[in-house]
Scaffold this motif. Structure first.
Motif, PDB file in Angstrom:
ATOM      1  N   GLY A 112       0.782  -1.227   0.000  1.00 31.78           N
ATOM      2  CA  GLY A 112       0.000   0.000   0.000  1.00 31.78           C
ATOM      3  C   GLY A 112       0.810   1.271   0.000  1.00 31.78           C
ATOM      4  N   LEU A 113       2.147   1.184   0.117  1.00 34.45           N
ATOM      5  CA  LEU A 113       2.999   2.366   0.154  1.00 34.45           C
ATOM      6  C   LEU A 113       3.628   2.575  -1.220  1.00 34.45           C
ATOM      7  N   ARG A 114       3.516   3.782  -1.768  1.00 35.82           N
ATOM      8  CA  ARG A 114       4.127   4.068  -3.070  1.00 35.82           C
ATOM      9  C   ARG A 114       5.636   4.099  -2.930  1.00 35.82           C
ATOM     10  N   SER A 115       6.303   3.363  -3.821  1.00 30.34           N
ATOM     11  CA  SER A 115       7.754   3.225  -3.706  1.00 30.34           C
ATOM     12  C   SER A 115       8.379   3.102  -5.085  1.00 30.34           C
ATOM     13  N   GLY A 116       9.600   3.632  -5.240  1.00 29.97           N
ATOM     14  CA  GLY A 116      10.362   3.511  -6.472  1.00 29.97           C
ATOM     15  C   GLY A 116      11.848   3.489  -6.169  1.00 29.97           C
ATOM     16  N   TRP A 117      12.662   3.060  -7.142  1.00 26.21           N
ATOM     17  CA  TRP A 117      14.088   2.845  -6.902  1.00 26.21           C
ATOM     18  C   TRP A 117      14.945   3.346  -8.067  1.00 26.21           C
ATOM     19  N   ARG A 118      16.163   3.736  -7.696  1.00 25.63           N
ATOM     20  CA  ARG A 118      17.236   3.918  -8.669  1.00 25.63           C
ATOM     21  C   ARG A 118      18.520   3.450  -8.007  1.00 25.63           C
ATOM     22  N   TRP A 119      19.280   2.588  -8.701  1.00 23.46           N
ATOM     23  CA  TRP A 119      20.549   2.131  -8.127  1.00 23.46           C
ATOM     24  C   TRP A 119      21.675   2.406  -9.112  1.00 23.46           C
ATOM     25  N   PHE A 120      22.852   2.768  -8.555  1.00 18.78           N
ATOM     26  CA  PHE A 120      23.959   3.290  -9.339  1.00 18.78           C
ATOM     27  C   PHE A 120      25.089   2.274  -9.506  1.00 18.78           C
ATOM     28  N   GLY A 121      24.948   1.090  -8.931  1.00 14.76           N
ATOM     29  CA  GLY A 121      25.909   0.015  -9.091  1.00 14.76           C
ATOM     30  C   GLY A 121      25.172  -1.269  -9.408  1.00 14.76           C
ATOM     31  N   THR A 122      25.911  -2.306  -9.790  1.00 14.45           N
ATOM     32  CA  THR A 122      25.268  -3.587 -10.080  1.00 14.45           C
ATOM     33  C   THR A 122      24.619  -4.148  -8.822  1.00 14.45           C
ATOM     34  N   SER A 123      23.352  -4.460  -8.915  1.00 12.00           N
ATOM     35  CA  SER A 123      22.625  -4.968  -7.751  1.00 12.00           C
ATOM     36  C   SER A 123      22.901  -6.449  -7.538  1.00 12.00           C
ATOM     37  N   ASP A 124      22.794  -6.879  -6.306  1.00 14.28           N
ATOM     38  CA  ASP A 124      22.887  -8.294  -5.939  1.00 14.28           C
ATOM     39  C   ASP A 124      21.940  -8.465  -4.764  1.00 14.28           C
ATOM     40  N   VAL A 125      20.670  -8.745  -5.084  1.00 13.96           N
ATOM     41  CA  VAL A 125      19.626  -8.665  -4.063  1.00 13.96           C
ATOM     42  C   VAL A 125      18.698  -9.870  -4.118  1.00 13.96           C
ATOM     43  N   ILE A 126      18.161 -10.190  -2.961  1.00 17.18           N
ATOM     44  CA  ILE A 126      17.046 -11.127  -2.841  1.00 17.18           C
ATOM     45  C   ILE A 126      15.820 -10.299  -2.493  1.00 17.18           C
ATOM     46  N   VAL A 127      14.727 -10.517  -3.205  1.00 16.15           N
ATOM     47  CA  VAL A 127      13.474  -9.829  -2.912  1.00 16.15           C
ATOM     48  C   VAL A 127      12.453 -10.871  -2.461  1.00 16.15           C
ATOM     49  N   VAL A 128      11.992 -10.726  -1.226  1.00 18.29           N
ATOM     50  CA  VAL A 128      10.970 -11.607  -0.667  1.00 18.29           C
ATOM     51  C   VAL A 128       9.668 -10.818  -0.627  1.00 18.29           C
ATOM     52  N   THR A 129       8.632 -11.308  -1.299  1.00 17.37           N
ATOM     53  CA  THR A 129       7.337 -10.645  -1.267  1.00 17.37           C
ATOM     54  C   THR A 129       6.372 -11.470  -0.430  1.00 17.37           C
ATOM     55  N   LEU A 130       5.559 -10.774   0.354  1.00 13.92           N
ATOM     56  CA  LEU A 130       4.692 -11.412   1.337  1.00 13.92           C
ATOM     57  C   LEU A 130       3.280 -10.857   1.227  1.00 13.92           C
ATOM     58  N   ASP A 131       2.305 -11.738   1.221  1.00 15.54           N
ATOM     59  CA  ASP A 131       0.905 -11.331   1.249  1.00 15.54           C
ATOM     60  C   ASP A 131       0.542 -10.926   2.677  1.00 15.54           C
ATOM     61  N   PRO A 132       0.080  -9.679   2.906  1.00 26.87           N
ATOM     62  CA  PRO A 132      -0.184  -9.226   4.276  1.00 26.87           C
ATOM     63  C   PRO A 132      -1.150 -10.117   5.052  1.00 26.87           C
ATOM     64  N   LYS A 133      -2.223 -10.572   4.396  1.00 30.16           N
ATOM     65  CA  LYS A 133      -3.207 -11.410   5.088  1.00 30.16           C
ATOM     66  C   LYS A 133      -2.592 -12.748   5.499  1.00 30.16           C
ATOM     67  N   LYS A 134      -1.781 -13.319   4.618  1.00 25.07           N
ATOM     68  CA  LYS A 134      -1.156 -14.599   4.933  1.00 25.07           C
ATOM     69  C   LYS A 134      -0.106 -14.450   6.021  1.00 25.07           C
ATOM     70  N   VAL A 135       0.602 -13.328   6.034  1.00 22.74           N
ATOM     71  CA  VAL A 135       1.565 -13.056   7.105  1.00 22.74           C
ATOM     72  C   VAL A 135       0.841 -12.952   8.438  1.00 22.74           C
ATOM     73  N   GLU A 136      -0.263 -12.238   8.450  1.00 23.97           N
ATOM     74  CA  GLU A 136      -1.036 -12.076   9.676  1.00 23.97           C
ATOM     75  C   GLU A 136      -1.528 -13.423  10.194  1.00 23.97           C
ATOM     76  N   ARG A 137      -2.017 -14.273   9.267  1.00 20.38           N
ATOM     77  CA  ARG A 137      -2.515 -15.585   9.681  1.00 20.38           C
ATOM     78  C   ARG A 137      -1.372 -16.478  10.154  1.00 20.38           C
ATOM     79  N   PHE A 138      -0.228 -16.423   9.483  1.00 18.95           N
ATOM     80  CA  PHE A 138       0.934 -17.203   9.919  1.00 18.95           C
ATOM     81  C   PHE A 138       1.353 -16.787  11.326  1.00 18.95           C
ATOM     82  N   ALA A 139       1.388 -15.486  11.569  1.00 17.15           N
ATOM     83  CA  ALA A 139       1.776 -14.997  12.894  1.00 17.15           C
ATOM     84  C   ALA A 139       0.793 -15.474  13.956  1.00 17.15           C
ATOM     85  N   LEU A 140      -0.493 -15.454  13.637  1.00 20.57           N
ATOM     86  CA  LEU A 140      -1.516 -15.890  14.583  1.00 20.57           C
ATOM     87  C   LEU A 140      -1.418 -17.389  14.855  1.00 20.57           C
ATOM     88  N   HIS A 141      -1.413 -18.187  13.795  1.00 20.45           N
ATOM     89  CA  HIS A 141      -1.526 -19.638  13.945  1.00 20.45           C
ATOM     90  C   HIS A 141      -0.229 -20.308  14.349  1.00 20.45           C
TER      91      HIS A 141
END
Length: 292
Positions: A86-115
């Motif tokens: 829900g937060l507007r976000s954008g990027w610019r990087w000035f060197g070669t990136s080496d990243v892992i991106v983990v995306t999470l569904d908020p509802k599923k995260v909430e349920r995982f935390a609960l259960h």
């Protein structure tokens, strides 16, 4: 309209969990590994949380537009940037990136935390953590990435295990729990929830009533039902049913285990009752789910 992170990244991932089959954790999170030359990502609003883990040994300049504000900084190894859904976000990087991106569904995260963890998260979830350094969490992310490198049974098993390790580490250290500064009798707190969850787990194969859950929480049934729904987002009985189904899905991964046995173990009167309830929650019968 919110979009998915993978839709606008300027290059394809070297590794991705998106095509993993028969791995339940793949429905909880997506993991993608990128190495990309200097580039930009336009500002977008995402439907998921995304957690960016920097593996690059060489510090490099990065610009991050976040909620209308520009952050210009040097990105260090093992630094993590979290962008909540829900937060507007954008990027610019000035060197070669080496990243892992983990995306999470908020509802599923909430349920995982609960259960799984007995944590009652605030609606903010990860909103107040724009950037931090955590070598331990990055190491867990690397293990997730490494599990994607081989396409065999061991890869799926490793991804399943490490996804839970990663999410437990993330939520236990950085998940924002509801405050517990008011009297326990006045609201439903994490401590209430943990007692109720423990009761449900211990009696999964038995009938459970709202009155029993309220007694465990130390509240009247009416007050308990009201504050439980306000906090968790569903009625106690809806929650119990969903929990039974989640546990049944886990048991169904053992394809040799009879559905009738799973039905009884999860507190359903018989296999027919289990099948009706399963379809009510998931839209499929247990046999259809197992065959998928």
């Amino acid at each position: 309209m919110p979009r998915r992170y993978a839709e606008i990244y300027p290059s394809l991932p070297l590794l991705s969990s998106d095509d993993m089959a028969h791995v339940s954790a793949a429905a909880l999170m997506s993991v993608r590994y990128f190495r990309a030359e200097p580039d930009t990502m336009p500002e977008e609003v995402f439907a998921e949380h995304h957690v960016l883990l920097n593996l690059c040994e060489t510090p490099h300049r990065v610009q991050n537009w976040r909620g209308g504000e520009l952050r210009d900084f040097t990105f260090e190894k093992d630094e993590i940037v979290v962008t909540p859904a829900g937060l507007r976000s954008g990027w610019r990087w000035f060197g070669t990136s080496d990243v892992i991106v983990v995306t999470l569904d908020p509802k599923k995260v909430e349920r995982f935390a609960l259960h799984e963890l007995g944590l009652v998260l605030t609606h903010q979830q990860l909103a107040d953590l724009p950037q931090f350094q955590d070598a331990d969490l990055c190491a867990a992310g690397v293990m997730l990435r490494d599990a994607l490198e081989t396409d065999d049974l061991s890869s799926g098993v490793m991804f399943e295990a490490m996804s839970r390790v990663f999410l437990v580490k993330l939520l236990q250290k950085y998940g924002q729990q509801q405050a517990e500064d008011l009297a326990l009798s006045a609201r439903f707190t994490s401590e209430h929830y943990k007692r109720v969850l423990s009761f449900i787990r211990d009696r999964l194969d038995q009938t459970i009533s709202v009155e029993e859950l309220a007694q465990v929480a130390g509240m009247s049934a009416s007050h308990f039902a009201r504050v439980f729904k306000e906090t968790v987002g569903e009625t106690p009985m809806q929650y119990v049913l969903a929990y039974r189904i989640e546990q049944a899905i886990g048991m169904m991964r053992d394809r040799k285990r009879p559905l009738g046995d799973i039905a009884i173990a999860c507190g359903f009167a018989d296999q027919a009752h289990f099948s009706r309830s399963f379809k009510q929650v998931t839209g499929q019968t247990p046999r259809q789910h197992r065959a998928a």
